[in-house]
Design a protein around this motif. Structure first.
Motif, mmCIF file in Angstrom:
data_model
loop_
_atom_site.group_PDB
_atom_site.id
_atom_site.type_symbol
_atom_site.label_atom_id
_atom_site.label_comp_id
_atom_site.label_asym_id
_atom_site.label_seq_id
_atom_site.Cartn_x
_atom_site.Cartn_y
_atom_site.Cartn_z
ATOM 1 N N ALA A 270 0.827 -1.209 0.000
ATOM 2 C CA ALA A 270 0.000 0.000 0.000
ATOM 3 C C ALA A 270 0.861 1.258 0.000
ATOM 4 N N ARG A 271 1.958 1.199 0.739
ATOM 5 C CA ARG A 271 2.853 2.372 0.767
ATOM 6 C C ARG A 271 3.444 2.623 -0.619
ATOM 7 N N LYS A 272 3.804 1.584 -1.342
ATOM 8 C CA LYS A 272 4.324 1.754 -2.700
ATOM 9 C C LYS A 272 3.246 2.284 -3.644
ATOM 10 N N LEU A 273 2.014 1.849 -3.451
ATOM 11 C CA LEU A 273 0.919 2.318 -4.297
ATOM 12 C C LEU A 273 0.631 3.800 -4.089
ATOM 13 N N MET A 274 0.968 4.334 -2.934
ATOM 14 C CA MET A 274 0.703 5.741 -2.654
ATOM 15 C C MET A 274 1.596 6.660 -3.484
ATOM 16 N N GLY A 275 2.764 6.219 -3.879
ATOM 17 C CA GLY A 275 3.675 7.060 -4.639
ATOM 18 C C GLY A 275 4.613 7.848 -3.742
ATOM 19 N N ALA A 276 5.493 8.618 -4.373
ATOM 20 C CA ALA A 276 6.548 9.316 -3.635
ATOM 21 C C ALA A 276 6.013 10.505 -2.841
ATOM 22 N N ASP A 277 5.163 11.327 -3.450
ATOM 23 C CA ASP A 277 4.693 12.546 -2.788
ATOM 24 C C ASP A 277 3.470 12.248 -1.935
ATOM 25 N N ALA A 278 3.641 11.394 -0.938
ATOM 26 C CA ALA A 278 2.532 10.975 -0.082
ATOM 27 C C ALA A 278 3.074 10.655 1.300
ATOM 28 N N GLN A 279 2.175 10.558 2.267
ATOM 29 C CA GLN A 279 2.583 10.226 3.628
ATOM 30 C C GLN A 279 1.598 9.228 4.221
ATOM 31 N N LEU A 280 2.125 8.106 4.726
ATOM 32 C CA LEU A 280 1.317 7.109 5.399
ATOM 33 C C LEU A 280 1.292 7.436 6.884
#
Length: 341
Positions: A270-280
């Protein structure tokens, strides 16, 4: 006997009169002012807000006196800014060169990956509108990072001062003063005063007395207006994790321990699916569903993430429970994931 009792009193008055006469003739003020541009006003309290070069102009008699910033910045400053803190208190912010700061961050990432990961997490969380400490620039948001790693700027609130003949004056330690005003070319004129006093002692118990010689030495400097580096905003893109930290199953430290192994694997994907400009922000098991919260650059990215999650083999359903609009078009979300049995 009556006259005898009053002689010490008259003697004390004579000492006082003589001291006042000496003061009138022994006050000295030295230190010639260089040929700087004229002040904006000799009467109005100056507006000092602005940014200025750390390098004083030619003809100046000294640099900026506060060197404590170098300890926190861990690097020389190229510019400084002044902000009115209210109640005649001034805030000074020292700015680091942007290229030099980026180089320091990269060296920190390579040399100390574990410490860098902690610093990175703190930097990113500062800009979360629901959890972060960042409000406005003059509130010195980067001070919390000084204990963890490099910072792009550092500031401090000064003492309360007063307006005096068109100058803003702040008392220092040991009979020192700093006076500042603006000139007609937008520069900052600064006068550093140091006063030495000689006194006639009257009360031996306290050492107090009447000054009979006062010498104030002034040094003058001018700092030209300057542009400051662009306000640094940490993102997952400009703060990549070191390869050694990325090999860990939980590099950001958000997961609970001893949970369903399917949640661990799904969280990494899921973290990879969020992309670079994102925050989990959260990804954990809550009774019969997985709570997934985070931030994304826009609504389109959220729609794409939600569609991708529904395609994961462990997921029976993905429901968007809540969204919140953030600054610059960003979106904060809450998703509930139901796992297959």
């Amino acid at each position: 006997m009556r006259n005898g009792r009053w002689r010490p009193v008259w003697a004390r008055w004579l000492i006082l009169a003589a001291a006042l006469w000496l003061v009138a003739g022994c006050f000295r003020h030295t230190g010639d002012e260089p040929d700087f541009p004229a002040p904006l006003s000799d009467t109005v309290c100056p507006d000092l807000s602005g940014s200025f070069s750390m390098q004083p102009d030619s003809g100046s008699q000294g640099g900026w006196s506060d060197t404590s910033y170098t300890h926190s910045l861990k690097a020389p400053a190229t510019a400084f800014s002044l902000f009115d803190s209210g109640g005649y208190a001034m805030t000074t912010v020292f700015h680091r060169d942007a290229t030099e700061f980026a180089r320091a961050v990269e060296q920190f990432r390579l040399a100390q990956p574990a410490e860098y990961a902690t610093w990175r997490k703190q930097a990113l969380s500062m800009f979360d509108p629901m959890r972060g400490a960042l409000k406005v620039r003059k509130e010195l948001p980067f001070d919390a990072l000084t204990r963890l790693g490099p910072v792009p700027e550092w500031g401090a609130h000064g003492r309360k001062g007063e307006c005096r003949d068109g100058w803003w004056v702040e008392q220092g330690n040991y009979d020192t003063e700093i006076a500042m005003t603006r000139d007609v070319r937008g520069g900052l004129r600064v006068r550093f005063d140091k006063t030495e006093r000689k006194v006639i002692g009257l009360w031996a118990e306290t050492g107090a007395g009447i000054p009979y010689a006062i010498h104030t030495q002034s040094r003058w400097s001018r700092f030209a207006p300057a542009e400051v580096p662009s306000f640094w905003t940490p993102t997952a893109q400009n703060l990549p994790l070191d390869e050694r930290a990325q090999t860990a199953s939980d590099p950001d430290g958000w997961m609970q321990k001893d949970e369903d192994p399917r949640v661990v694997d799904l969280r990494i994907r899921a973290r990879k699916l969020m992309g670079a400009d994102a925050q989990l922000l959260n990804f954990r098991r809550e009774n019969d569903y997985v709570l997934f919260t985070g931030t994304l650059p826009d609504r389109a990215a959220l729609d794409a993430l939600l569609a991708a999650l529904k395609q994961q083999p462990e997921v029976a359903g993905a429901t968007l429970e809540h969204t919140m609009a953030m600054s610059f078009g960003r979106v904060r979300f809450v998703i509930h994931l139901n796992l297959k049995r």
